[in-house]
Design a protein around this motif. Structure first.
Motif, PDB file in Angstrom:
ATOM      1  N   GLU A 152     -65.699  11.955  94.163  1.00 54.04           N
ATOM      2  CA  GLU A 152     -64.636  12.269  93.198  1.00 54.04           C
ATOM      3  C   GLU A 152     -64.558  13.757  92.844  1.00 54.04           C
ATOM      4  OE1 GLU A 152     -61.381  11.288  90.818  1.00 54.04           O
ATOM      5  OE2 GLU A 152     -62.463  10.026  92.232  1.00 54.04           O
ATOM      6  N   PRO A 153     -65.660  14.414  92.474  1.00 50.06           N
ATOM      7  CA  PRO A 153     -65.564  15.845  92.128  1.00 50.06           C
ATOM      8  C   PRO A 153     -65.082  16.702  93.304  1.00 50.06           C
ATOM      9  CG  PRO A 153     -67.659  14.948  91.379  1.00 50.06           C
ATOM     10  CD  PRO A 153     -67.010  13.903  92.245  1.00 50.06           C
ATOM     11  N   TYR A 154     -65.566  16.398  94.500  1.00 47.70           N
ATOM     12  CA  TYR A 154     -65.162  17.156  95.691  1.00 47.70           C
ATOM     13  C   TYR A 154     -63.676  16.948  95.979  1.00 47.70           C
ATOM     14  CZ  TYR A 154     -64.863  18.754 100.508  1.00 47.70           C
ATOM     15  OH  TYR A 154     -64.490  19.401 101.651  1.00 47.70           O
TER      16      TYR A 154
ATOM     17  N   SER B  67     -61.320  16.044  93.871  1.00 45.23           N
ATOM     18  CA  SER B  67     -60.539  16.712  92.819  1.00 45.23           C
ATOM     19  C   SER B  67     -60.461  18.217  93.051  1.00 45.23           C
ATOM     20  CB  SER B  67     -61.143  16.443  91.441  1.00 45.23           C
ATOM     21  OG  SER B  67     -60.972  15.087  91.095  1.00 45.23           O
ATOM     22  N   LYS B  68     -61.562  18.815  93.450  1.00 46.59           N
ATOM     23  CA  LYS B  68     -61.572  20.253  93.699  1.00 46.59           C
ATOM     24  C   LYS B  68     -60.665  20.618  94.871  1.00 46.59           C
ATOM     25  CE  LYS B  68     -64.584  24.214  94.153  1.00 46.59           C
ATOM     26  NZ  LYS B  68     -65.942  24.714  94.195  1.00 46.59           N
ATOM     27  N   CYS B  69     -60.647  19.776  95.887  1.00 45.70           N
ATOM     28  CA  CYS B  69     -59.784  20.019  97.050  1.00 45.70           C
ATOM     29  C   CYS B  69     -58.304  19.881  96.705  1.00 45.70           C
ATOM     30  CB  CYS B  69     -60.131  19.056  98.178  1.00 45.70           C
ATOM     31  SG  CYS B  69     -61.713  19.386  98.948  1.00 45.70           S
ATOM     32  N   CYS B  70     -57.996  19.181  95.632  1.00 42.18           N
ATOM     33  CA  CYS B  70     -56.607  18.898  95.262  1.00 42.18           C
ATOM     34  C   CYS B  70     -56.068  19.829  94.186  1.00 42.18           C
ATOM     35  CB  CYS B  70     -56.491  17.443  94.792  1.00 42.18           C
ATOM     36  SG  CYS B  70     -56.878  16.261  96.076  1.00 42.18           S
ATOM     37  N   LEU B  71     -56.771  20.892  93.860  1.00 46.21           N
ATOM     38  CA  LEU B  71     -56.296  21.830  92.845  1.00 46.21           C
ATOM     39  C   LEU B  71     -55.108  22.631  93.372  1.00 46.21           C
ATOM     40  CD1 LEU B  71     -59.637  23.189  91.376  1.00 46.21           C
ATOM     41  CD2 LEU B  71     -58.092  21.485  90.385  1.00 46.21           C
TER      42      LEU B  71
ATOM     43  N   VAL C  14     -54.761  19.214  89.048  1.00 40.87           N
ATOM     44  CA  VAL C  14     -55.079  18.346  90.176  1.00 40.87           C
ATOM     45  C   VAL C  14     -53.791  17.686  90.652  1.00 40.87           C
ATOM     46  CG1 VAL C  14     -56.361  16.304  90.908  1.00 40.87           C
ATOM     47  CG2 VAL C  14     -57.419  17.931  89.345  1.00 40.87           C
TER      48      VAL C  14
ATOM     49  N   LYS D 165     -54.496  13.651  95.863  1.00 44.47           N
ATOM     50  CA  LYS D 165     -55.774  12.985  95.580  1.00 44.47           C
ATOM     51  C   LYS D 165     -55.711  11.520  95.997  1.00 44.47           C
ATOM     52  CE  LYS D 165     -59.124  12.358  91.886  1.00 44.47           C
ATOM     53  NZ  LYS D 165     -59.470  12.681  90.503  1.00 44.47           N
TER      54      LYS D 165
END
Length: 75
Positions: free
Chosen positions: A30-32, A34-38, A52, A57
């Motif tokens: 989940e954290p990874y 979310s970070k990729c979807c910024l 996000v 996502k």
């Protein structure tokens, strides 16, 4: 304890279709994801903030679920 990767048992259980394991695997990434979807978002005044992209996502989560279902563990 900060794990750098999910355990073999968790992956194996998720591949076998265990719903709880699949959810834990999704939570692990989940954290990874979310970070990729910024993405930058501009409001009506031209101010920018980073948010996000929920559509992206969802697509990534869907792709991960598909990969889990199609994954084969060889002995």
């Amino acid at each position: 304890m900060n794990k750098t990767h999910p355990s073999f048992y968790l992956i194996s259980s998720a591949v076998d279709g265990n719903i709880n394991s699949i959810e834990k695997l999704l939570q692990f990434y989940e954290p990874y994801i979310s970070k990729c979807c910024l993405r930058p978002f501009y409001d009506e005044y031209g101010n920018v903030c980073v948010v996000v992209d929920m559509e992206l996502k969802g697509r990534i989560r869907e792709a991960l679920l598909k990969m889990i279902c199609e994954f084969e563990i060889e002995e």
